[in-house]
Design an enzyme around this catalytic site. Structure first.
Site, PDB file in Angstrom:
ATOM      1  N   HIS A  77       0.821  -1.216   0.000  1.00 42.55           N
ATOM      2  CA  HIS A  77       0.000   0.000   0.000  1.00 42.55           C
ATOM      3  C   HIS A  77       0.855   1.267   0.000  1.00 42.55           C
ATOM      4  O   HIS A  77       0.339   2.360  -0.248  1.00 42.55           O
ATOM      5  CB  HIS A  77      -0.982  -0.001   1.178  1.00 42.55           C
ATOM      6  CG  HIS A  77      -0.362   0.184   2.528  1.00 42.55           C
ATOM      7  ND1 HIS A  77      -0.148  -0.847   3.401  1.00 42.55           N
ATOM      8  CD2 HIS A  77       0.085   1.290   3.158  1.00 42.55           C
ATOM      9  CE1 HIS A  77       0.393  -0.388   4.511  1.00 42.55           C
ATOM     10  NE2 HIS A  77       0.544   0.915   4.388  1.00 42.55           N
ATOM     11  N   ASP A 101       0.086  -7.592   1.063  1.00 43.92           N
ATOM     12  CA  ASP A 101       0.513  -6.222   1.335  1.00 43.92           C
ATOM     13  C   ASP A 101       2.032  -6.108   1.434  1.00 43.92           C
ATOM     14  O   ASP A 101       2.561  -5.488   2.360  1.00 43.92           O
ATOM     15  CB  ASP A 101      -0.139  -5.700   2.620  1.00 43.92           C
ATOM     16  CG  ASP A 101      -0.135  -4.171   2.693  1.00 43.92           C
ATOM     17  OD1 ASP A 101       0.369  -3.535   1.744  1.00 43.92           O
ATOM     18  OD2 ASP A 101      -0.620  -3.619   3.702  1.00 43.92           O
ATOM     19  N   SER A 124       4.471   1.885   8.293  1.00 45.61           N
ATOM     20  CA  SER A 124       4.186   0.783   7.382  1.00 45.61           C
ATOM     21  C   SER A 124       5.404   0.420   6.549  1.00 45.61           C
ATOM     22  O   SER A 124       6.007   1.282   5.909  1.00 45.61           O
ATOM     23  CB  SER A 124       3.030   1.159   6.445  1.00 45.61           C
ATOM     24  OG  SER A 124       1.841   1.318   7.172  1.00 45.61           O
TER      25      SER A 124
END
Length: 658
Positions: free
Chosen positions: A235, A266, A344
Site C-alpha cells: 500500500h 501487502d 508501514s
C-alpha cells in the site's frame, strides 16, 4: 524524544586537567532514578549548559541503556568481542552508573544523542580517579538548582589489575552485563538497514473511470534484504508514479523502481539502480514466527518527525486476520507497540538481535496500543513465490465457504457421530456451504460435504487447527502456506461415507474482486449509458467506507455470491446515464445491475462489448435488475455517442483495457 546533535565543548566547569561538568551531569542522569531527573535537568540549564526540551517527562532510560563511552588507546571489550588496542574504542555508558573510574586530560568532551544512543568522547588518559570530582559536581548541581533531591550513592564496579603500565586499575569488562532490556549492538546495526520510502501516487476514479484522482504524496518505511532489494508494504507504492528512497542517516534520496507487488499480502519489493545507495549496506535476515509475550522492536519513520523512530512492545496475539489493504485473510501478529502512519513497511525486530520477525503494516482506529505486523512466514512465502515463478502469482485458497459444526442437530444431519472415521481422525469438521464451480467438481468438493481434515490434519468444529502449544488457527492457514498449482488432500464425509480427494490449489477468482490496484478501471459508454464492472473499489468510491449500508441490495447480493460460476464472469453495472436528448425520461437510473442486452445474458464487460458491436436489431434493449428496462434506437445511440462524450469532456467511449 531525545534531541539530535546535542554537543558540549568545554563550558562551565570544564577546565583543563579535569573532566567536564556536563559529562558528569550526564553520568549522574543515567545513574539516578526518575525522582531525581527533573532537578538535574533544571540544574544543567542553570549551570550554563545548553537548555533543550526533551518533549515530556525524562527518566533514567535516556538512550535505552545502550549509551556508549568511547575511549582512546584502551583494550575494551564490547558485546563479547575485544577490539583493537588502538583507535576509538567503546564501553557501555551504563558501566559509569556504577562509579567506573576513568581519566582525561583534554577539555574537549562531547555528548551526542542520535536515535536513542548517547556517545561520550574523552581525551587522553591522565587522572586515575573520578570520585572526588563526582562529589564536587554533586555539590554544584545542588547549589545551582536548589531543589534537587540527594543523589544516591552507587556501588563500585568490578576491577582488574593494571596491565598497561599506566598505573591505574581498569574495569573488568568481562564481568559487566548490560541491564535487561538494553538493545544489543546487533539490533542497532539493523537500524542502518531501514530506509524511508517517498511515493507519489495517483488513484483511478472508479465512479468516473475516465478520470484520475488528485496526485498524492506519502511516506512509508522499508528495509534492505538479500539481493540488493528493499522490502516494504504494497500500500506504500500502490498506483505509484514516482518512488524515492532514503537511507537512515544519509540525506540523499535515490530514485527507485518497483520490482514486484503482492497486494494480497501487502508486500512489495523495490530496487535502486544507483550503486552508491548500496555502499556499506547490510541485508537484514528473517527469524521465526514470534512467540507470545516475546519482546519486539518496531523501527520506521512514522509521522511526527523526520528521524528514525523506535518503539518497543511484546507480541500479544498470533492469529489469522484480514489484511486491510486487500481484504485477504492471512497469518498476522498483533503487538502492543505503536504502529502509526509512516511505520508501514518498517521491520519488527527481535529485541535481542537484528532478526526480522515481521513487517509493520496496519493498526486499529478503535483501539489503543494495538498494532499488526506481517509475520516472517508470510514474507518468506512472498519471496519464495517470486524466486520460483519469476513473478508474484499470489496466495491460494481452497475455494469454499463453510459453517461450523457445533450445533447438535447439524451434526446429526451430517451423521458424523454415527460413523467409524478411522484412525487419526477426530470426530469434528466443518460443513461446506458453497464451492467455486470453476475449480471444483464431484471428484473434489461439493456443497453439503463435511470437511474433516486437510493433509491429514484434523479440523475442529469451529474451523481451527492446532498451531502451537495452546494456540489454534483457522484451517485456511494450512492452505495459504502452499503455492499456485500445488495440491492438497482433503478428507470429507459425503453420503455417510468417508473419502479422501485431491484438490489442485489456485488463487481465488471472486465474482466481485476485493482489490484492484495498479491498473486503470474499465468502462464502456454507448448512447450516454455508462457501464462498469462491479468491484470493491467501485463500491468504496461510489458509496464510501460504509457502502454496506448505502449501496443497493442487488449490488450487495452480488458480493455475497462470492464465486464465479464460469471463468471470467463478472457483474456489469449501469453506473449512470449521461444527460442528453436521447436519454431524456431515464432520470434516476443508476447503480443497477445489467442482466441482458437484446435477450442475451451479460456475464462480462468483454461480452457486452461484443454484443453491442455485432447487434443488428433496430433497438438496443437493456434488461436491468428489478425488471427495469432501457431502450435506445441503435443507430441514434451510436451516432449520438461522440457528441455526448464531447459535452461531458470524455476522451474515449471505452477504456483502453477493454
Amino acid at each position: 524524544m531525545v534531541p539530535r546533535g546535542i554537543t558540549q565543548r568545554g563550558g562551565r566547569g570544564a577546565g583543563r586537567g579535569r573532566p567536564s561538568a556536563f559529562l558528569y551531569l550526564c553520568t549522574l542522569l543515567l545513574a539516578c532514578g526518575p525522582a531525581h531527573t527533573e532537578g538535574i535537568i533544571h540544574a544543567g540549564a542553570q549551570a550554563g549548559f545548553p537548555s533543550r526540551s526533551f518533549g515530556g517527562s525524562l527518566t533514567n532510560q535516556v538512550g535505552n541503556g545502550n549509551d556508549q563511552l568511547r575511549l582512546k588507546g584502551r583494550n575494551v571489550v564490547q558485546g563479547g568481542h575485544e577490539e583493537a588496542p588502538c583507535g576509538r574504542l567503546s564501553l557501555p555508558l551504563w558501566a559509569l552508573r556504577g562509579g567506573a573510574q576513568t581519566e582525561e586530560a583534554e577539555t574537549n568532551s562531547m555528548l551526542s544523542s542520535k536515535q536513542g544512543q548517547t556517545d561520550v568522547t574523552l581525551g587522553d588518559v591522565k587522572q586515575p580517579s573520578l570520585a572526588g570530582e563526582q562529589e564536587e559536581m554533586i555539590d554544584v548541581v545542588q547549589q545551582d538548582s536548589g531543589t534537587i533531591s540527594p543523589i544516591p550513592s552507587v556501588p563500585s564496579l568490578p576491577q582488574m589489575e593494571d596491565q598497561t603500565g599506566i598505573g591505574s586499575p581498569l574495569l573488568d569488562i568481562a564481568k559487566l552485563k548490560p541491564p535487561i532490556g538494553s538493545p544489543t549492538a546487533a539490533l542497532q546495526a539493523g537500524f542502518a538497514s531501514v530506509v524511508k520510502v517517498f511515493a507519489w501516487t495517483t488513484e483511478p476514479h472508479f465512479s468516473q473511470p475516465w478520470q484520475m484522482r488528485r496526485q498524492r504524496q506519502g511516506t512509508g518505511s522499508g528495509f534492505i534484504i538479500a539481493g540488493k532489494r528493499i522490502l516494504t508494504n504494497a500500500h506504500n507504492v500502490a498506483n505509484q508514479n514516482w518512488v524515492l528512497v532514503q537511507r537512515h542517516g544519509i540525506p540523499k534520496k535515490y530514485p527507485a523502481r518497483v520490482l514486484a507487488v503482492g497486494h494480497e499480502c501487502d508486500l512489495a519489493l523495490i530496487g535502486v539502480d544507483d550503486d552508491d545507495f548500496w555502499t556499506g549496506t547490510r541485508a537484514l535476515e528473517f527469524g521465526d514466527v514470534p512467540e507470545l509475550q516475546q519482546s519486539v522492536v518496531v523501527v520506521g519513520f512514522p509521522t511526527g518527525g523526520d528521524n528514525l523512530c523506535v518503539t518497543a512492545g511484546v507480541v500479544s496475539r498470533v492469529d489469522v486476520h484480514q489484511y486491510a489493504h486487500s481484504g485477504f485473510s492471512l497469518l498476522c501478529v498483533q503487538i502492543d507497540a505503536a504502529v502509526n502512519a509512516g511505520n508501514s513497511g518498517g521491520p519488527a525486530l527481535r529485541e535481542d538481535s537484528n532478526k526480522v520477525i515481521g513487517v509493520a503494516f496496519q493498526g486499529r482506529e478503535d483501539a489503543e496500543n494495538v498494532g499488526y505486523i506481517i509475520p516472517s512466514s508470510v514474507v518468506h512465502h512472498f519471496l519464495t513465490d517470486i524466486d520460483k515463478n519469476g513473478a508474484y502469482s499470489g496466495f491460494v485458497t481452497l475455494g469454499i465457504t463453510w459453517a461450523p459444526l457445533e450445533n447438535r442437530h447439524l451434526r446429526d444431519f451430517c451423521g458424523i457421530d454415527d460413523l467409524d472415521l478411522g484412525e487419526g481422525l477426530a470426530r469434528s469438521g466443518v460443513l461446506v456451504c458453497k464451492v467455486d464451480k470453476t475449480r471444483h467438481s464431484e471428484n473434489t468438493l461439493q456443497r453439503g460435504d463435511t470437511l474433516l481434515a486437510i493433509d491429514g490434519v484434523s479440523i475442529a468444529d469451529d474451523g481451527t487447527i492446532q498451531f502451537r502449544v495452546m494456540e489454534r488457527l483457522a484451517f485456511a492457514h494450512l492452505i495459504s502456506q502452499k503455492y499456485v498449482g500445488e495440491t492438497c488432500s482433503v478428507t470429507i464425509l459425503r453420503d455417510h461415507k468417508v473419502s479422501t480427494r485431491t484438490v489442485r490449489l489456485a488463487a481465488p477468482r471472486y465474482l466481485v474482486p476485493e482489490c484492484v490496484y495498479d491498473e486503470a478501471p474499465r468502462y464502456l459508454i454507448v448512447g450516454g449509458l455508462v457501464f462498469v464492472p462491479l468491484t470493491l473499489n467501485y463500491m468504496l468510491h461510489e458509496f464510501g467506507k460504509r457502502y454496506y449500508e448505502k449501496a443497493p441490495n442487488v449490488l450487495l447480493a452480488a458480493i455475497d455470491e462470492r464465486f464465479q460460476t464460469v471463468e471470467g464472469e463478472e457483474v456489469v453495472v449501469l453506473s449512470q446515464i449521461l444527460a442528453s436528448e436521447i436519454s431524456s425520461g431515464y432520470d434516476g437510473i443508476r447503480n443497477i445491475k445489467l442482466e441482458s442486452v437484446n435477450g442475451e445474458a451479460v456475464r462480462s464487460m468483454t461480452q457486452l462489448q461484443r454484443v453491442l458491436e455485432t447487434a443488428t436489431d433496430e433497438f438496443l434493449v437493456f434488461g436491468l435488475s428489478h425488471t427495469q428496462t432501457v431502450v435506445l434506437r441503435r443507430s441514434v445511440a451510436l451516432s449520438a455517442t461522440p457528441t455526448i462524450l464531447a459535452q461531458h469532456s470524455i476522451a474515449l467511449p471505452r477504456s483502453e483495457l477493454l
